[in-house]
Design an enzyme around this catalytic site. Sequence first.
Site, PDB file in Angstrom:
ATOM      1  N   TYR A 107       0.865  -1.189   0.000  1.00  0.00           N
ATOM      2  CA  TYR A 107       0.000   0.000   0.000  1.00  0.00           C
ATOM      3  C   TYR A 107       0.896   1.231   0.000  1.00  0.00           C
ATOM      4  O   TYR A 107       1.866   1.297   0.758  1.00  0.00           O
ATOM      5  CB  TYR A 107      -0.876  -0.002   1.265  1.00  0.00           C
ATOM      6  CG  TYR A 107      -1.703   1.244   1.454  1.00  0.00           C
ATOM      7  CD1 TYR A 107      -3.012   1.301   0.981  1.00  0.00           C
ATOM      8  CD2 TYR A 107      -1.179   2.375   2.089  1.00  0.00           C
ATOM      9  CE1 TYR A 107      -3.776   2.449   1.136  1.00  0.00           C
ATOM     10  CE2 TYR A 107      -1.940   3.526   2.241  1.00  0.00           C
ATOM     11  CZ  TYR A 107      -3.240   3.552   1.769  1.00  0.00           C
ATOM     12  OH  TYR A 107      -3.996   4.685   1.907  1.00  0.00           O
ATOM     13  N   GLU A 195      -3.666   7.283  -4.068  1.00  0.00           N
ATOM     14  CA  GLU A 195      -3.564   6.027  -3.316  1.00  0.00           C
ATOM     15  C   GLU A 195      -3.366   4.871  -4.280  1.00  0.00           C
ATOM     16  O   GLU A 195      -4.112   4.738  -5.247  1.00  0.00           O
ATOM     17  CB  GLU A 195      -4.844   5.814  -2.503  1.00  0.00           C
ATOM     18  CG  GLU A 195      -4.775   4.601  -1.597  1.00  0.00           C
ATOM     19  CD  GLU A 195      -6.122   4.327  -0.936  1.00  0.00           C
ATOM     20  OE1 GLU A 195      -6.289   4.700   0.236  1.00  0.00           O
ATOM     21  OE2 GLU A 195      -7.009   3.746  -1.595  1.00  0.00           O
TER      22      GLU A 195
END
Length: 383
Positions: A107, A195
């Site tokens: 991530y 993101e």
Amino acid sequence: MKLHEYQSKQVLERFGVPVPKGSVATDSESAKIAADELGGKVVVKAQVLMGGRGKAGGVKLFDSSQEASEFAGSLIGKRLVSIQNPAGMVVEKVLVAEQIDIAEEYYVAVLLDRDKQTNLVMISAQGGMEIEEVAHTNPDAIVKLNIDPAWGLDDFEVRKAVLKAKIPKPAQNQMVQMIKKLAKAYNETDAEMIEINPCALTPDGKLIAADAKVSIDDNALYKYKSLSETSADSADDVIEAEASRRGIAYVRLGGDIGIMGNGAGLVMCSIDEVSAAGGRPANFLDVGGGAQADRVKSCVELVLMDENVKGLMINIFGGITRGEEVAQGILSAFEQLDVKIPVVARIEGTGAKEGLALLSGTSIIPAATMKEAAEKVVALARG
Ligand code: GDP
Ligand code: MN
């Protein structure tokens, strides 16, 4: 404004971020062509502006273009519901992308840290669909690196953060490069969030953005003509879409008392007063500062597009917005529209006297205070 995944990937590609090949389809035929071009081993992904598409059944892997195209056809037009978005969103487009082999999912994100008043990089070796769970149960697994507004990012601190996040050796250098590119993209596109989840490591050791979410600051949208068009198209609600095209700040709230005022704060107060008077606000609408009559008219039209609206409260505190301009706008809206619902107007400040004089003798009901206006409109809408 949130960008779709396919748009986000187009933006990031310009900054050298590795992304899987793919194209957008709006029906099963174009999905078939797209999947054929990619050799049939593809992933089909719903392009809706919400998280958790994977768990909602909006992301699927295929080995043949036929199956991929059938799935695309069944997905388009369907409402996708996720934990993050219980109301759900209707799928209009799918992304057909080359299917990548994923060995590990990381991530990485760049966003605004409001507490520290800087931008922030977040990195985790435990990316994928459970990242919210990780944030909850194991927050230390998400490493945070604040970006110094004057110095930007230094290589050594990025590397330190990547090591601290326990990103394994084969991915470390690529992750450092990835973060630097994301930070550059974030700055240069006026993003408020980028993101990548998952940021995938393939079995042969390549780091690639398998998913991407980019959100651009609305105040910078004038720089992106092509994007603001899609902003209106991607709004889930028809009236909100029309408001976006007209450049009016409107949010549909689901009740039956229409509300418009000048200034976001005053509109929010009006919403509170209507609620306190026992009514259910239909919308938020800010006519903006210094609105001229034609804009006011356009705003009235917009509120009345909602067929649930049974009464309208207009709350104006004149400053640079003039009371008589507002009154003229209301009157010209009334001339063109067949308004059958009660309309209560409270006008204070600059041009209030002139505005109220224009409205006297019409069906518009004056109120001396915001509270009185809210109580009147709620009572009249009931009657
Ligand atoms: P989200 O659930 O809305 O965040 O959608 P994602 O794009 O992140 O997809 C959900 C999950 O599908 C990812 O976490 C991956 O595990 C999987 N996925 C997406 N694309 C691919 C791909 O190309 N190959 C493989 N093997 N899995 C993928
Ligand atoms: Mn994702």
